[in-house]
Design a protein around this motif. Structure first.
Motif, PDB file in Angstrom:
ATOM      1  N   PRO A 253       0.893  -1.383   0.224  1.00  0.00           N
ATOM      2  CA  PRO A 253       0.022   0.028  -0.110  1.00  0.00           C
ATOM      3  C   PRO A 253       0.879   1.063   0.081  1.00  0.00           C
ATOM      4  O   PRO A 253       1.866   1.269   0.763  1.00  0.00           O
ATOM      5  N   GLY A 254       0.446   2.180  -0.945  1.00  0.00           N
ATOM      6  CA  GLY A 254       1.240   3.536  -0.926  1.00  0.00           C
ATOM      7  C   GLY A 254       2.434   3.409  -1.946  1.00  0.00           C
ATOM      8  O   GLY A 254       3.210   4.183  -2.106  1.00  0.00           O
ATOM      9  N   GLN A 255       2.500   2.117  -2.812  1.00  0.00           N
ATOM     10  CA  GLN A 255       3.414   1.996  -3.913  1.00  0.00           C
ATOM     11  C   GLN A 255       2.729   1.751  -5.169  1.00  0.00           C
ATOM     12  O   GLN A 255       1.686   1.313  -5.070  1.00  0.00           O
ATOM     13  N   LEU A 256       3.474   1.890  -6.264  1.00  0.00           N
ATOM     14  CA  LEU A 256       3.163   1.312  -7.447  1.00  0.00           C
ATOM     15  C   LEU A 256       4.334   0.200  -7.751  1.00  0.00           C
ATOM     16  O   LEU A 256       5.388   0.394  -7.386  1.00  0.00           O
ATOM     17  N   ASP A 270      -8.628   4.789  -4.266  1.00  0.00           N
ATOM     18  CA  ASP A 270      -9.367   5.059  -3.268  1.00  0.00           C
ATOM     19  C   ASP A 270      -9.279   4.523  -1.925  1.00  0.00           C
ATOM     20  O   ASP A 270      -8.926   4.800  -0.723  1.00  0.00           O
ATOM     21  N   ASP A 271      -8.588   2.900  -1.732  1.00  0.00           N
ATOM     22  CA  ASP A 271      -8.166   2.403  -0.365  1.00  0.00           C
ATOM     23  C   ASP A 271      -7.112   1.592  -1.234  1.00  0.00           C
ATOM     24  O   ASP A 271      -7.079   0.419  -1.475  1.00  0.00           O
ATOM     25  N   PHE A 306      -1.388  13.561 -10.177  1.00  0.00           N
ATOM     26  CA  PHE A 306      -1.958  14.788 -10.771  1.00  0.00           C
ATOM     27  C   PHE A 306      -3.414  14.647 -11.257  1.00  0.00           C
ATOM     28  O   PHE A 306      -4.268  15.209 -11.719  1.00  0.00           O
ATOM     29  N   GLY A 307      -3.770  13.113 -10.877  1.00  0.00           N
ATOM     30  CA  GLY A 307      -5.239  12.695 -11.212  1.00  0.00           C
ATOM     31  C   GLY A 307      -5.573  12.068 -12.684  1.00  0.00           C
ATOM     32  O   GLY A 307      -6.646  11.938 -12.854  1.00  0.00           O
ATOM     33  N   VAL A 308      -4.420  11.604 -13.290  1.00  0.00           N
ATOM     34  CA  VAL A 308      -4.600  10.966 -14.594  1.00  0.00           C
ATOM     35  C   VAL A 308      -5.138   9.616 -14.111  1.00  0.00           C
ATOM     36  O   VAL A 308      -4.873   9.080 -13.430  1.00  0.00           O
ATOM     37  N   PRO A 309      -6.150   9.290 -15.265  1.00  0.00           N
ATOM     38  CA  PRO A 309      -6.672   7.851 -15.101  1.00  0.00           C
ATOM     39  C   PRO A 309      -5.731   6.937 -15.617  1.00  0.00           C
ATOM     40  O   PRO A 309      -4.965   7.037 -16.340  1.00  0.00           O
ATOM     41  N   PRO A 310      -6.056   5.725 -15.054  1.00  0.00           N
ATOM     42  CA  PRO A 310      -5.211   4.474 -15.516  1.00  0.00           C
ATOM     43  C   PRO A 310      -4.948   4.084 -17.045  1.00  0.00           C
ATOM     44  O   PRO A 310      -4.061   3.861 -17.381  1.00  0.00           O
ATOM     45  N   GLU A 311      -5.931   4.543 -17.634  1.00  0.00           N
ATOM     46  CA  GLU A 311      -6.157   4.144 -19.062  1.00  0.00           C
ATOM     47  C   GLU A 311      -5.212   4.986 -19.987  1.00  0.00           C
ATOM     48  O   GLU A 311      -4.679   4.729 -20.850  1.00  0.00           O
ATOM     49  N   ALA A 312      -4.915   6.344 -19.421  1.00  0.00           N
ATOM     50  CA  ALA A 312      -4.191   7.117 -19.987  1.00  0.00           C
ATOM     51  C   ALA A 312      -2.529   6.882 -19.875  1.00  0.00           C
ATOM     52  O   ALA A 312      -1.811   7.275 -20.498  1.00  0.00           O
ATOM     53  N   VAL A 313      -2.346   6.092 -18.603  1.00  0.00           N
ATOM     54  CA  VAL A 313      -1.098   5.710 -18.575  1.00  0.00           C
ATOM     55  C   VAL A 313      -0.592   4.591 -19.728  1.00  0.00           C
ATOM     56  O   VAL A 313       0.470   4.801 -20.199  1.00  0.00           O
ATOM     57  N   ARG A 314      -1.347   3.656 -19.689  1.00  0.00           N
ATOM     58  CA  ARG A 314      -1.146   2.730 -20.913  1.00  0.00           C
ATOM     59  C   ARG A 314      -1.154   3.505 -22.359  1.00  0.00           C
ATOM     60  O   ARG A 314      -0.128   2.988 -22.901  1.00  0.00           O
ATOM     61  N   ALA A 315      -2.303   4.357 -22.542  1.00  0.00           N
ATOM     62  CA  ALA A 315      -1.998   4.741 -23.745  1.00  0.00           C
ATOM     63  C   ALA A 315      -0.857   5.853 -23.999  1.00  0.00           C
ATOM     64  O   ALA A 315      -0.283   5.804 -24.897  1.00  0.00           O
TER      65      ALA A 315
END
Length: 487
Positions: A253-256, A270-271, A306-315
């Protein structure tokens, strides 16, 4: 926006000395002159290029003094420095004695920020580290664009940041910062900051590893989201108790981190205790190597902060096109892969590159900048088929090989003429066997023999293409540019 169109403000009538007539120095001079400041550029060199730049600035009302970069101009009440200005140089000492501020172009940019589309200045997402900064910041920029943001890569890469902050259409800046720039900055406070890694580099400039790490740590300003490489002890040590992390292992938790073939986020969800967000697959990271996966995770963490959604990371990762001379495959000849990682300008970068090879003929050498290579050679010894050494500090690498890899054949190439790389590649090809990688990962800067690491990589690629049996279709486009080797 043209700097000359910026309205005058508190900078009007100030006498500002700009130290250095390079890219960032010229940008600072233009912007300050456009705000009504009296600007004097000082530069120790006095060559044809410097005179041409001086003429351009003179047309804007800027005074340029060539051939003397050490004396403080009379009446100056501020000095803005280009990257690389040493702390023990006469000019900062003179500024300190006179009681006037001496800071970087990055610090100037922070003080010059203008409101963006939101009505507030565009936030900065900043990163630093010994290696991988440019790759990570370009990955970050692609991720931000994939999320629909008008983003720009700046700082130690791309557009001079002092000009970018005046563009009111930009809504977020991806900022690469070197230790040099951070040393001379004091109030820069990015929205989120990341440290990729910390390894000994530029110790001749900073004086010690502790000073170098401390300057890197200045990227973590009060109130900024802190992101650190959890796998790199010196980088992790710079973060506070609330820092987020990224790791090549399964994330806590707290990591990528990495779960099987996936990049996942357990920090900006969120959690974090019970949920994770899938960001991309390992195959989306190009070129694939462990250290480049770490770059991708750092870029993703900044974007997620910064609030970027997960799908934008992949793209964004899929849209990213690697810069030249970064573990770039040049050709396969007689079953041997030839890889150009000329950007590996220090031992830490070279170690990461060698770690991606099972069996390598290592081409190394250049200017070590005070760095030690014993740990590098010790870690890579069991995967070295041979080594071919060139450049000013090749003897130090040879000594380390003799200590830690005495059975590895070593070829010393003392030549420094334009044909030196041809001889290096010929010697490496003679040592290599099918299944090996001939890897240019010099562990040193290029300036002893080449104008840039790009020129060094281009020379390597040209020499590989000249080998008998090289297929035309494996010959990549290359470019030689004057590229930064600052950290």
């Amino acid at each position: 926006m043209d700097a000359q169109e910026v309205t005058s403000d508190q900078w009007a009538d100030r006498h500002v000395a700009v130290a250095g007539i390079g890219l960032s120095g010229r940008a600072a001079a233009r912007v300050l002159a456009g705000r009504g400041a009296r600007v004097t550029v000082v530069e120790s060199r006095d060559g044809e290029g410097e005179r041409a730049h001086a003429a351009e600035l003179a047309a804007l009302g800027v005074t340029v003094r060539l051939g003397d970069g050490e004396t403080l101009p009379d009446g100056a009440d501020l000095v803005v420095a280009s990257p690389g200005w040493r702390p023990d140089a006469p000019l900062p000492a003179a500024a300190a004695k006179a009681g006037i501020e001496f800071f970087s172009e990055v610090e100037l940019a922070w003080r010059l920020r203008r409101p963006g589309p939101s009505g507030e200045p565009a936030p900065w997402l900043a990163l630093t580290g010994t290696n991988g900064k440019t790759t990570a910041v370009r990955m970050l920029t692609q991720i931000l664009k994939a999320a629909g943001h008008n983003a720009l890569a700046v700082g130690n890469v791309g557009t001079p940041i002092v000009e970018a902050v005046l563009d009111e259409s930009i809504d977020v800046l991806a900022v690469e910062l070197s230790s040099y720039q951070l040393h001379w900055s004091s109030s820069v406070a990015p929205l989120a900051s990341a440290v990729l890694n910390i390894a000994p580099d530029h110790l001749d400039w900073h004086g010690s590893f502790e000073n170098y790490a401390a300057d890197k740590g200045k990227i973590f300003a009060p109130g900024s989201v802190q992101i650190v490489n959890a796998d790199d002890a010196p980088a992790a040590a710079l973060g506070g108790p609330d820092a987020f992390g990224f790791t090549l292992d399964c994330p806590a938790p707290g990591q990528l981190g990495v779960v099987e073939e996936l990049l996942v986020d357990r920090a900006f969800v969120d959690d974090p205790r019970t949920t994770a967000a899938e960001l991309a697959e390992l195959s989306d990271v190009r070129p694939f190597a462990p250290h480049n996966v770490a770059n991708a995770l750092a870029a993703a963490a900044l974007a997620r902060a910064f609030g970027v959604p997960p799908e934008a990371v992949r793209a964004g990762l899929r849209a990213f096109v690697p810069d030249p001379h970064r573990i770039a495959h040049v050709a396969t000849v007689a079953g041997v892969d030839y890889v150009d990682d000329s950007k590996a300008t220090n031992p830490h970068a070279a170690a990461s590159s060698l770690a991606s090879c099972r069996s390598a003929v290592w081409i190394a050498g250049g200017l070590l900048k005070g760095a030690d290579v014993d740990d590098l050679v010790r870690s890579a010894a069991d995967r070295l088929r041979g080594a071919v050494l060139l450049g000013a500090d090749r003897a130090r690498i040879a000594e380390a090989l003799a200590r830690h890899a005495p059975d590895v054949p070593v070829v010393d190439v003392p030549d420094t003429d334009t044909g030196a790389m041809d001889r290096v590649v010929t010697e490496a090809a003679a040592l290599a066997q099918p299944g090996d990688t001939v890897l240019l990962a010099p562990a040193g800067a290029s300036w002893d023999m080449f104008t840039s690491y790009g020129a060094r990589g281009d020379a390597f690629a040209a020499a590989v293409r000249a080998l008998p049996g090289t297929r035309p279709e494996t010959r990549p486009e290359t470019r030689a540019e004057t590229q930064s080797e600052t950290r």
